[in-house]
Design an enzyme around this catalytic site. Structure first.
Site, PDB file in Angstrom:
ATOM      1  N   ARG A  91      -9.506   5.791   0.848  1.00 20.73           N
ATOM      2  CA  ARG A  91      -9.237   6.018   2.248  1.00 20.73           C
ATOM      3  C   ARG A  91      -8.574   4.664   3.092  1.00 20.73           C
ATOM      4  NH1 ARG A  91      -8.620  10.551   0.898  1.00 20.73           N
ATOM      5  NH2 ARG A  91     -10.298  12.011   1.075  1.00 20.73           N
ATOM      6  N   GLU A 147      -4.939   4.663   2.415  1.00 19.74           N
ATOM      7  CA  GLU A 147      -4.484   6.102   2.913  1.00 19.74           C
ATOM      8  C   GLU A 147      -4.130   5.541   4.294  1.00 19.74           C
ATOM      9  OE1 GLU A 147      -5.092  10.758   3.565  1.00 19.74           O
ATOM     10  OE2 GLU A 147      -6.993   9.274   3.463  1.00 19.74           O
ATOM     11  N   SER A 183      -1.944 -13.231   8.602  1.00 21.02           N
ATOM     12  CA  SER A 183      -2.404 -13.880   7.485  1.00 21.02           C
ATOM     13  C   SER A 183      -3.655 -13.131   7.054  1.00 21.02           C
ATOM     14  CB  SER A 183      -2.970 -15.234   7.866  1.00 21.02           C
ATOM     15  OG  SER A 183      -3.425 -15.845   6.628  1.00 21.02           O
TER      16      SER A 183
END
Length: 157
Positions: free
Chosen positions: A98, A101, A124
């Site tokens: 997820r 995703e 960073s």
């Protein structure tokens, strides 16, 4: 013989030390938050370093070894800078997937908004911190992930 020159620390790998940490955590019935508090680091960085993805400063590595009763040789391994290699392109663990995703869907948006605000560059992941917390909600508790990384402008060549 050459084998006699190899110390126990050189024989332990990051994977070995991670296994020792996980066993000690389970044996002592500790949470990552408790371990982090015990050595004076954030839970996010503590877990990442314990999983071999970051190097610990010497004093924190020594504190972890003492806190979890690990072999002294583990300290040198915890201080080593890792080679960060993932075994697969997209993990299949549902929670980690997820997150991929989210980056896949919102990554371009995040990049665009970062660059509008700061200019041409990146956030960073080295000079970086993250906090994960629970936010109560009537629709079901929410996971709040806050990330803060130093902005690094691209060089204009």
């Amino acid at each position: 013989m050459m084998k006699d020159l190899i110390t126990a620390a050189e024989m332990l790998t990051k994977e070995d030390v991670t296994s020792l940490i996980l066993l000690a955590k389970k044996r002592k019935k500790l949470t990552w938050d408790a371990i982090a508090q015990g050595i004076g680091l954030s839970p996010v960085f503590t877990h990442s370093a314990c999983m071999g993805m970051n190097a610990m400063p010497a004093d924190k590595a020594a504190a972890l070894v003492a806190f979890l009763d690990l072999p002294a040789e583990a300290q040198d391994v915890l201080e080593e800078y890792p080679t960060k290699i993932w075994e697969q392109a997209v993990p299949t663990d549902p929670c980690i997937y997820r997150l991929y995703e989210i980056v896949g869907v919102y990554g371009p948006t995040m990049k665009a908004l970062i660059q509008e605000e700061f200019g041409n560059g990146i956030m960073s992941a080295i000079d970086f911190d993250m906090v994960i917390s629970r936010v109560p909600s009537p629709k079901g508790d929410r996971v709040k992930v806050e990330m803060s990384g130093k902005f690094l402008a691209y060089a204009n060549w």
